[in-house]
Write an enzyme that holds these catalytic residues in place. Sequence first.
Site, mmCIF file in Angstrom:
data_model
loop_
_atom_site.group_PDB
_atom_site.id
_atom_site.type_symbol
_atom_site.label_atom_id
_atom_site.label_comp_id
_atom_site.label_asym_id
_atom_site.label_seq_id
_atom_site.Cartn_x
_atom_site.Cartn_y
_atom_site.Cartn_z
ATOM 1 N N HIS A 194 99.151 7.536 8.220
ATOM 2 C CA HIS A 194 98.952 6.136 8.568
ATOM 3 C C HIS A 194 98.492 5.335 7.349
ATOM 4 O O HIS A 194 99.032 4.287 7.048
ATOM 5 C CB HIS A 194 97.855 6.086 9.640
ATOM 6 C CG HIS A 194 98.162 5.174 10.775
ATOM 7 N ND1 HIS A 194 99.256 5.353 11.585
ATOM 8 C CD2 HIS A 194 97.534 4.067 11.230
ATOM 9 C CE1 HIS A 194 99.271 4.402 12.497
ATOM 10 N NE2 HIS A 194 98.241 3.608 12.295
ATOM 11 N N ASP A 253 112.738 -8.437 27.423
ATOM 12 C CA ASP A 253 111.396 -8.775 27.884
ATOM 13 C C ASP A 253 110.512 -7.517 27.830
ATOM 14 O O ASP A 253 110.483 -6.710 28.751
ATOM 15 C CB ASP A 253 111.523 -9.303 29.325
ATOM 16 C CG ASP A 253 110.199 -9.720 29.926
ATOM 17 O OD1 ASP A 253 109.148 -9.394 29.345
ATOM 18 O OD2 ASP A 253 110.227 -10.367 30.982
ATOM 19 N N GLU A 281 103.781 -2.774 12.886
ATOM 20 C CA GLU A 281 102.868 -1.653 12.608
ATOM 21 C C GLU A 281 103.475 -0.653 11.628
ATOM 22 O O GLU A 281 104.490 -0.019 11.923
ATOM 23 C CB GLU A 281 102.515 -0.938 13.924
ATOM 24 C CG GLU A 281 101.475 0.160 13.715
ATOM 25 C CD GLU A 281 100.961 0.772 15.019
ATOM 26 O OE1 GLU A 281 101.001 0.103 16.067
ATOM 27 O OE2 GLU A 281 100.534 1.939 14.969
ATOM 28 N N LYS A 317 100.276 4.431 24.690
ATOM 29 C CA LYS A 317 100.408 3.355 23.690
ATOM 30 C C LYS A 317 101.329 3.830 22.566
ATOM 31 O O LYS A 317 102.176 3.089 22.075
ATOM 32 C CB LYS A 317 99.028 2.971 23.149
ATOM 33 C CG LYS A 317 99.006 1.698 22.299
ATOM 34 C CD LYS A 317 99.379 1.920 20.846
ATOM 35 C CE LYS A 317 99.319 0.619 20.047
ATOM 36 N NZ LYS A 317 99.755 0.803 18.643
HETATM 37 C C1 MEV Z 1 98.759 4.255 17.178
HETATM 38 O O1 MEV Z 1 99.510 3.071 17.178
HETATM 39 C C2 MEV Z 1 99.256 5.212 18.236
HETATM 40 C C3 MEV Z 1 98.475 6.510 18.400
HETATM 41 O O2 MEV Z 1 97.090 6.243 18.644
HETATM 42 C C4 MEV Z 1 99.075 7.259 19.557
HETATM 43 C C5 MEV Z 1 98.328 8.493 19.999
HETATM 44 O O3 MEV Z 1 97.113 8.590 19.772
HETATM 45 O O4 MEV Z 1 98.990 9.354 20.631
HETATM 46 C C6 MEV Z 1 98.523 7.323 17.134
#
Ligand code: MEV
Length: 403
Positions: A393, A295, A87, A279
């Site tokens: 991003h 793992d 990513e 995430k």
């Molecule tokens: C993207 O990989 C992760 C985010 O969505 C985390 C978040 O929203 O805190 C940017």
Amino acid sequence: MRDTDLKNTRMTGWYKLPRRDRVSGLAGFLNIPGKDFSDILDSGGLDVDTADRLIENVAGVYSLPFAVAPNFLINGRDILVPMVTEEPSVVAAASNAARMIREGGGFNVSLTDPIMICQIQLIPSTPPEIAGEEFRRTAMTILSRKDEILAAAADVDPALKQAGGGPVDLEVREILNEKSGPEFLVVHLLVDVRDAMGANAVNTMGERIAPILEEISGFRAGLKVLSNLADKRTVRVEVSIPVSALEMKDYPGERVRDGIVSASRFAELDPYRAATHNKGIMNGVDAVIIAAGNDWRAVEAGAHAFAARGGRYMPLCTWRKDDDGALKGRLEMPMAVGTIGGAVKVHPAARLSLQIMGATGAGDLACVAASAGMANNLAALRALATEGIQRGHMKMHARSRIN
Ligand code: MEV
């Protein structure tokens, strides 16, 4: 960049260097011959013969980008953080946030002992509805023979005992069915696994003591396997960041701080947001875990089960305004990782990763992975609370587009 240019892990403009210069700078900083780096990393970190010994039905190898994030100061030590991810912007975000956290003294990380849980399910022959009293009596009998059971488990792994680990305790839990009646018993064997992830050791111990538990209880042993909810093997990270370090063009530090606190509250109050918040944390954690040949599914499973342990899914990392106005962050999560055994033993890039981060044991790896998770969380919230996530991003995505 000459080798000697790197004195600590705080680096400016490192991302602008050609890859070769970055690698030679790294090699110099770490005192590792540059050729060792290239031999391992230029070909993807794993040769096909080693891969063939690692898993079944191998047809080839599959590579991912291997990067190193600078700027991390963890428990007063300068650490370079190896990260493997597909990513874009994860590595840049981690490095950038680590720079801000560094200005507040870096990451303060503490660990519990590396205790893993093996579950042994005990199923009664009596129908559950009439077994209530028997459950309590059986649990007491098992606990009264704890020393004998722990000794039998310890026999399985004398090397672990020699390293200062081994079985440390036993717990017995009644598992209730929907009508709140007990359905079966579960014995938790708690094992200090030292620098191993521990799955093999604890599973073998569980299988060894199951017949003893059957004999003591008169119940039948069902499953014997570790729990990935490794809530007795956790890592805690605390940081305090001065508002001056949070400042962005058009956004004063105070406003950024308050936006991050509000974003934290959002995740604390809404599981839909908490899932995304976590995430973002796992973007950093997994990248380190994968680089170290560990793992990552186990770490993921542990993280999410821990996040939901109170009955509602919660964020693993939260942010508040400190009394002196600084931004204070706190992260806590299970971290079942190892620096011996498994793929770590045979995967050259995993061994190189441990060398890069200076990890001499599982605790060091846990500290680095959790710090990377917190850094990624901070970077995401800072962007989300200000200009939005897409600007940075998309810049990175544009860079990675293959024409
Ligand atoms: C993207 O990989 C992760 C985010 O969505 C985390 C978040 O929203 O805190 C940017």
